[in-house]
Design a protein around this motif. Sequence first.
Motif, PDB file in Angstrom:
ATOM      1  N   ALA A   1      20.807  -7.849   7.004  1.00 39.42           N
ATOM      2  CA  ALA A   1      19.546  -7.095   6.901  1.00 39.42           C
ATOM      3  C   ALA A   1      19.884  -5.723   6.874  1.00 39.42           C
ATOM      4  O   ALA A   1      18.745  -4.870   7.314  1.00 39.42           O
ATOM      5  CB  ALA A   1      18.894  -7.481   8.361  1.00 39.42           C
ATOM      6  N   ALA A   2      20.916  -5.249   6.439  1.00 42.35           N
ATOM      7  CA  ALA A   2      21.253  -3.929   6.221  1.00 42.35           C
ATOM      8  C   ALA A   2      20.160  -2.841   5.732  1.00 42.35           C
ATOM      9  O   ALA A   2      19.643  -3.306   4.559  1.00 42.35           O
ATOM     10  CB  ALA A   2      22.381  -3.706   5.617  1.00 42.35           C
ATOM     11  N   GLY A   3      19.529  -1.750   6.214  1.00 37.56           N
ATOM     12  CA  GLY A   3      18.596  -0.931   5.570  1.00 37.56           C
ATOM     13  C   GLY A   3      17.150  -1.439   6.235  1.00 37.56           C
ATOM     14  O   GLY A   3      16.237  -0.687   6.034  1.00 37.56           O
ATOM     15  N   LEU A   4      17.121  -2.612   7.057  1.00 38.27           N
ATOM     16  CA  LEU A   4      15.707  -3.035   7.508  1.00 38.27           C
ATOM     17  C   LEU A   4      15.421  -1.866   8.744  1.00 38.27           C
ATOM     18  O   LEU A   4      16.093  -1.582   9.437  1.00 38.27           O
ATOM     19  CB  LEU A   4      15.877  -4.374   8.103  1.00 38.27           C
ATOM     20  CG  LEU A   4      14.682  -5.008   8.692  1.00 38.27           C
ATOM     21  CD1 LEU A   4      13.573  -5.300   7.532  1.00 38.27           C
ATOM     22  CD2 LEU A   4      14.883  -6.137   9.343  1.00 38.27           C
ATOM     23  N   GLU A   5      13.916  -1.656   8.395  1.00 41.23           N
ATOM     24  CA  GLU A   5      13.571  -0.593   9.578  1.00 41.23           C
ATOM     25  C   GLU A   5      12.195  -1.299  10.206  1.00 41.23           C
ATOM     26  O   GLU A   5      11.361  -1.628   9.472  1.00 41.23           O
ATOM     27  CB  GLU A   5      13.340   0.921   9.316  1.00 41.23           C
ATOM     28  CG  GLU A   5      12.900   1.698  10.286  1.00 41.23           C
ATOM     29  CD  GLU A   5      12.941   3.010  10.138  1.00 41.23           C
ATOM     30  OE1 GLU A   5      12.240   3.912  10.670  1.00 41.23           O
ATOM     31  OE2 GLU A   5      13.630   3.478   9.105  1.00 41.23           O
TER      32      GLU A   5
END
Length: 79
Positions: free
Chosen positions: A16-20
Motif C-alpha cells: 500500500a506504499a503511497g496510500l494516504e
Amino acid sequence: ETYVVEGNLVDREGPAAGLEVGPGEYVWREEGSRHVAWAPEGAVLIGMFQIPNKFFDKDGRAKDAGGEDWDKVWGHALK
C-alpha cells in the motif's frame, strides 16, 4: 482495517506504499500484508482487528501492541 476520524494516515512501505487516507475514509489491507503506516501530523483513528496485529522488531520477532511475544499470547487463536 482503519477508519480515519481526524488527520491523515500514510503508508510508506509495502503493497500500500503511497496510500494516504484522510478524515472520513476507511482502508482495509489484505490478510498477512506488511506495511509501515504513520500519521505525519498526528491522527485520531479507529482500528479494527480480528486478531491483534503483529508488530515486527528489526530482528524479525513479532510482538503485539503491548510488546509481548505475539506467538505466546495470540498464536493459539489461529489453531
